[in-house]
Write a protein that holds these residues in place. Sequence first.
Motif, mmCIF file in Angstrom:
data_model
loop_
_atom_site.group_PDB
_atom_site.id
_atom_site.type_symbol
_atom_site.label_atom_id
_atom_site.label_comp_id
_atom_site.label_asym_id
_atom_site.label_seq_id
_atom_site.Cartn_x
_atom_site.Cartn_y
_atom_site.Cartn_z
ATOM 1 N N GLU A 116 0.809 -1.220 0.000
ATOM 2 C CA GLU A 116 0.000 0.000 0.000
ATOM 3 C C GLU A 116 0.842 1.270 0.000
ATOM 4 O OE1 GLU A 116 -2.323 -0.498 3.500
ATOM 5 O OE2 GLU A 116 -3.756 -1.911 2.580
ATOM 6 N N ASN A 117 2.135 1.135 0.299
ATOM 7 C CA ASN A 117 3.030 2.301 0.363
ATOM 8 C C ASN A 117 4.272 2.056 -0.496
ATOM 9 O OD1 ASN A 117 1.920 4.124 2.821
ATOM 10 N ND2 ASN A 117 1.645 1.952 3.309
ATOM 11 N N PRO A 118 4.118 1.988 -1.817
ATOM 12 C CA PRO A 118 5.249 1.653 -2.684
ATOM 13 C C PRO A 118 6.385 2.663 -2.636
ATOM 14 C CG PRO A 118 3.381 2.426 -3.979
ATOM 15 C CD PRO A 118 2.879 2.228 -2.588
ATOM 16 N N GLY A 119 6.108 3.884 -2.172
ATOM 17 C CA GLY A 119 7.152 4.906 -2.109
ATOM 18 C C GLY A 119 7.901 4.935 -0.792
ATOM 19 N N ARG A 120 7.566 4.032 0.136
ATOM 20 C CA ARG A 120 8.218 3.993 1.446
ATOM 21 C C ARG A 120 8.867 2.641 1.671
ATOM 22 N NH1 ARG A 120 5.876 6.976 5.484
ATOM 23 N NH2 ARG A 120 7.715 6.395 6.714
ATOM 24 N N GLN A 121 9.983 2.639 2.385
ATOM 25 C CA GLN A 121 10.603 1.399 2.815
ATOM 26 C C GLN A 121 9.876 0.893 4.069
ATOM 27 O OE1 GLN A 121 13.124 -0.608 1.624
ATOM 28 N NE2 GLN A 121 13.081 0.660 -0.249
ATOM 29 N N VAL A 122 9.500 -0.373 4.056
ATOM 30 C CA VAL A 122 8.795 -0.999 5.180
ATOM 31 C C VAL A 122 9.685 -2.094 5.758
ATOM 32 C CG1 VAL A 122 6.765 -2.317 5.902
ATOM 33 C CG2 VAL A 122 6.532 -0.489 4.195
ATOM 34 N N VAL A 123 9.964 -2.001 7.046
ATOM 35 C CA VAL A 123 10.817 -2.984 7.726
ATOM 36 C C VAL A 123 9.984 -3.725 8.763
ATOM 37 C CG1 VAL A 123 12.846 -3.347 9.175
ATOM 38 C CG2 VAL A 123 12.879 -1.572 7.407
ATOM 39 N N PHE A 124 9.993 -5.042 8.675
ATOM 40 C CA PHE A 124 9.392 -5.866 9.724
ATOM 41 C C PHE A 124 10.482 -6.266 10.703
ATOM 42 C CE2 PHE A 124 8.236 -10.278 11.169
ATOM 43 C CZ PHE A 124 7.290 -9.864 12.106
ATOM 44 N N PHE A 125 10.342 -5.825 11.948
ATOM 45 C CA PHE A 125 11.310 -6.161 12.982
ATOM 46 C C PHE A 125 10.849 -7.462 13.614
ATOM 47 C CE2 PHE A 125 13.771 -5.739 16.908
ATOM 48 C CZ PHE A 125 14.962 -5.218 16.420
ATOM 49 N N ALA A 126 11.472 -8.559 13.178
ATOM 50 C CA ALA A 126 10.993 -9.897 13.525
ATOM 51 C C ALA A 126 11.643 -10.408 14.795
ATOM 52 C CB ALA A 126 11.292 -10.863 12.376
ATOM 53 N N ILE A 127 10.827 -10.888 15.736
ATOM 54 C CA ILE A 127 11.331 -11.506 16.958
ATOM 55 C C ILE A 127 10.563 -12.796 17.198
ATOM 56 C CG2 ILE A 127 11.937 -9.281 17.981
ATOM 57 C CD1 ILE A 127 9.506 -9.656 19.846
ATOM 58 N N GLY A 128 11.108 -13.640 18.068
ATOM 59 C CA GLY A 128 10.373 -14.819 18.470
ATOM 60 C C GLY A 128 11.182 -16.098 18.335
ATOM 61 N N PHE A 129 10.643 -17.137 18.959
ATOM 62 C CA PHE A 129 11.232 -18.461 18.882
ATOM 63 C C PHE A 129 10.725 -19.167 17.617
ATOM 64 C CE2 PHE A 129 11.663 -17.343 23.326
ATOM 65 C CZ PHE A 129 12.907 -17.853 23.660
ATOM 66 N N GLU A 130 10.843 -20.470 17.574
ATOM 67 C CA GLU A 130 10.460 -21.227 16.383
ATOM 68 C C GLU A 130 8.975 -21.098 16.049
ATOM 69 O OE1 GLU A 130 13.964 -23.508 18.260
ATOM 70 O OE2 GLU A 130 12.221 -22.381 18.961
ATOM 71 N N THR A 131 8.171 -20.660 17.011
ATOM 72 C CA THR A 131 6.739 -20.518 16.771
ATOM 73 C C THR A 131 6.432 -19.469 15.711
ATOM 74 O OG1 THR A 131 6.434 -21.014 19.123
ATOM 75 C CG2 THR A 131 4.518 -20.220 17.915
ATOM 76 N N PRO A 170 8.398 -26.401 26.187
ATOM 77 C CA PRO A 170 7.425 -25.452 25.638
ATOM 78 C C PRO A 170 6.395 -26.134 24.750
ATOM 79 C CG PRO A 170 9.526 -25.245 24.503
ATOM 80 C CD PRO A 170 9.753 -26.187 25.647
ATOM 81 N N ALA A 171 5.234 -25.508 24.651
ATOM 82 C CA ALA A 171 4.119 -26.079 23.897
ATOM 83 C C ALA A 171 4.143 -25.661 22.434
ATOM 84 C CB ALA A 171 2.795 -25.682 24.552
ATOM 85 N N HIS A 172 3.950 -24.361 22.185
ATOM 86 C CA HIS A 172 3.843 -23.895 20.801
ATOM 87 C C HIS A 172 5.116 -24.159 20.011
ATOM 88 C CE1 HIS A 172 0.474 -20.871 22.059
ATOM 89 N NE2 HIS A 172 0.034 -22.086 21.876
ATOM 90 N N VAL A 173 6.267 -23.930 20.625
ATOM 91 C CA VAL A 173 7.537 -24.215 19.949
ATOM 92 C C VAL A 173 7.581 -25.679 19.522
ATOM 93 C CG1 VAL A 173 10.003 -24.541 20.366
ATOM 94 C CG2 VAL A 173 8.922 -22.380 20.973
ATOM 95 N N SER A 174 7.140 -26.557 20.391
ATOM 96 C CA SER A 174 7.233 -27.984 20.116
ATOM 97 C C SER A 174 6.273 -28.441 19.023
ATOM 98 C CB SER A 174 6.992 -28.783 21.398
ATOM 99 O OG SER A 174 7.954 -28.435 22.384
ATOM 100 N N THR A 175 5.168 -27.710 18.815
ATOM 101 C CA THR A 175 4.301 -28.057 17.690
ATOM 102 C C THR A 175 5.046 -27.885 16.374
ATOM 103 O OG1 THR A 175 3.372 -25.823 17.461
ATOM 104 C CG2 THR A 175 2.234 -27.347 18.956
ATOM 105 N N VAL A 176 6.062 -27.019 16.367
ATOM 106 C CA VAL A 176 6.862 -26.789 15.160
ATOM 107 C C VAL A 176 8.041 -27.752 15.091
ATOM 108 C CG1 VAL A 176 8.253 -25.124 13.875
ATOM 109 C CG2 VAL A 176 6.183 -24.364 15.053
ATOM 110 N N ILE A 177 8.851 -27.813 16.158
ATOM 111 C CA ILE A 177 10.099 -28.582 16.083
ATOM 112 C C ILE A 177 9.940 -30.024 16.533
ATOM 113 C CG2 ILE A 177 11.442 -26.469 16.430
ATOM 114 C CD1 ILE A 177 12.085 -27.418 19.249
#
Length: 374
Positions: free
Chosen positions: A130-145, A196-203
């Motif tokens: 929606e903003n092609p003239g702007r740089q958009v950065v997703f600051f990603a955090i989190g475990f394997e979930t 952990p629960a949610h992490v383990s559903t992934v790994i």
Amino acid sequence: MKYIEEFRDPALAKTLARAIAAEVAPGRSYRFMEFCGGHTHAIARYGVEDLLPPAVEMIHGPGCPVCVLPVGRVDVAVALATQHDVILCTYADLMRVPGSKFDSLMKAKARGADIRMIYSVMDALRIAEENPGRQVVFFAIGFETTTPPTALALKQATAKGLRNFSVHCNHVLTPAAMRAILGDGEKVPLDGFVGPAHVSTVIGTQPYEEFTRDYAKPVVIAGFEPLDVMQAVLQLVRQVNDGRAEVENEYSRAVTPEGNTRAIALMDEVFDLRDSFEWRGLGEVPHSALKIADAYADFDAEKRFSVKTEPARENKACECGAILRGEKTPEDCGIFGDPCTPENPLGACMVSSEGACAAHWTYGRFREKKAVPA
């Protein structure tokens, strides 16, 4: 509701409490770490510790993604938002985590930076479109979930040719943190882990086998409901009494031995392993985090904006690091509850609901120990 109400049944909780008490060996103590902040939250919310016998002690671990992000990385997020004229997107919990000099994304937003709280990385992709003239950065955090959604977003950005989208990757790995806790002579004596629960559903369950094999520590993967946690404690007590160290899966309704193979394959494609990464409370931990693979380097915000993480000091009064290591409890911190509260967090452990300090304070079990100023 199926798989919810039956795991909060008071009568079953009392039955489990009696079973745990009956299994406790006379004169023996048991110290179990619940690695995940979701378990810490459940324990505080439902008063699980009050149902356990005095011989069983629960130790809070570092499994809160917001809490383990070091101060220097928070400073990078603020710098990206304030010095590079980007639209910075991230999850809401990170907004109030203090960086150095008590700055935060929330304060930067109040000063005019374009920082947007999102529920999903897909929201960041939409904002970029929606903003092609702007740089958009997703600051990603989190475990394997939360890592597979970031990987999928990078693949979609590639397919769509979104040149104004990039990711600052701060995804970290659960087994590496558990390894760090058990290393260096095990400064915090532990008898086992509530996995952990949610992490383990992934790994899956297989990555925990090294802790039973190499460290002789039992691991019981548990769901997030109070009876899940209590059943896991019962299984851990029995393993300790039997002299066993095995991986057991209490959360079998969601976790399999192999995990989510499609999600794992996606992560392996999009990310590479970092040689080392700093964790709040644990310091530099080798092979404990992910970076964006060369095939997707065009979407790596660290390379696009040439940002580097500089060492930064924690608030000297905050004991968050020691709490994340399991060396101290929230009540051991001199600023817990006065002046540090969820409304006025001075440390990361008081920001996220999964943080040990926030969990302890929110449900009121420790408020009488601190006088809150009017």
